[in-house]
Write a protein that holds these residues in place. Structure first.
Motif, short mmCIF file in Angstrom:
data_model
loop_
_atom_site.label_atom_id
_atom_site.label_comp_id
_atom_site.label_asym_id
_atom_site.label_seq_id
_atom_site.Cartn_x
_atom_site.Cartn_y
_atom_site.Cartn_z
N ARG A 154 5.18 5.11 10.84
CA ARG A 154 3.91 3.45 10.11
C ARG A 154 4.16 3.74 8.97
O ARG A 154 3.76 4.52 7.79
CB ARG A 154 2.23 3.91 11.15
N SER A 155 3.63 2.25 7.61
CA SER A 155 3.74 2.18 6.88
C SER A 155 2.13 2.27 6.51
O SER A 155 1.12 2.02 7.45
CB SER A 155 3.88 0.11 6.52
N ASP A 156 1.75 2.69 5.33
CA ASP A 156 0.18 2.81 5.05
C ASP A 156 -0.29 1.47 5.02
O ASP A 156 -1.82 1.33 5.50
CB ASP A 156 0.01 2.71 3.07
#
Length: 198
Positions: free
Chosen positions: A134-136
């Protein structure tokens, strides 16, 4: 009982992250507290399977940790520190963290114990893969979502100044709904394995 042994990856080339890890894990309830065991490693003894799932996924989200989960007995009376603990769960946690260092492209996590341990490991590794990918930007959304609460996506969208559709797409890409459904399954597999130690 569950013993988690968590080792810092690449510790010879990086600064000591154990204080950061102990702060991260502080909210997770324990039988014996989270503390540095040796060098770049921390350990804790946990009684409840959902707390084990929470601790493992927090470590995988933070990145840079090998997570070993040992299932078995812990000798009583309990000592004041996991460093003084004895029992099959400690032996299993050591074997698990050593194996976690050899998982290759998989999530750096292993579970050792009676029947059910490998199944729990498989489910946690799949969950871990999603958590680690998952990305920020996705985490900014996911951290605000409340499982099983109606209207939460609209409320999150409003608070972030984005559309509900953007929230829905982020949750879908990140497999957030699947994670919420699978966490209890991972906890049940851990409990099943722990029941085999009785």
């Amino acid at each position: 009982m569950f013993v988690l042994t968590i080792d810092q990856a690449g510790s010879r080339r990086a600064q000591d992250r154990i204080p950061e890890l102990l702060e991260l894990l502080r909210p997770i309830p324990t039988v014996l507290p989270w503390e540095r065991s040796v060098g770049d490693e921390a350990q804790g003894v946990v009684a409840d399977p959902p707390d084990v799932v929470d601790a493992a996924l927090l470590c995988l989200r933070a990145g840079g940790w090998y997570v070993g989960i040992g299932i078995g007995g812990v000798e009583t009376p309990y000592p004041s520190s996991p460093r003084e603990g004895r029992g099959s769960a400690f032996v299993a946690a050591r074997a698990a963290v050593d194996r976690a260092k050899k998982t290759g492209d998989r999530a750096p996590l292993a579970v050792e114990g009676p029947d059910g341990a490998r199944e729990a490991e498989g489910v946690l590794a799949l969950l871990g893969r999603h958590v680690m990918a998952r990305s920020d930007a996705e985490w900014r959304i996911l951290d605000l979502l409340q499982p099983g609460m109606r209207g939460t996506q609209t409320a999150v969208a409003r608070s972030l100044g984005i559309t509900p559709q953007a929230v829905s797409k982020a949750a879908g890409r990140a497999a957030w709904h699947e994670e919420q459904a699978v966490r209890p399954a991972a906890a049940r597999l851990l409990a099943w394995s722990d029941d085999g130690t009785a």
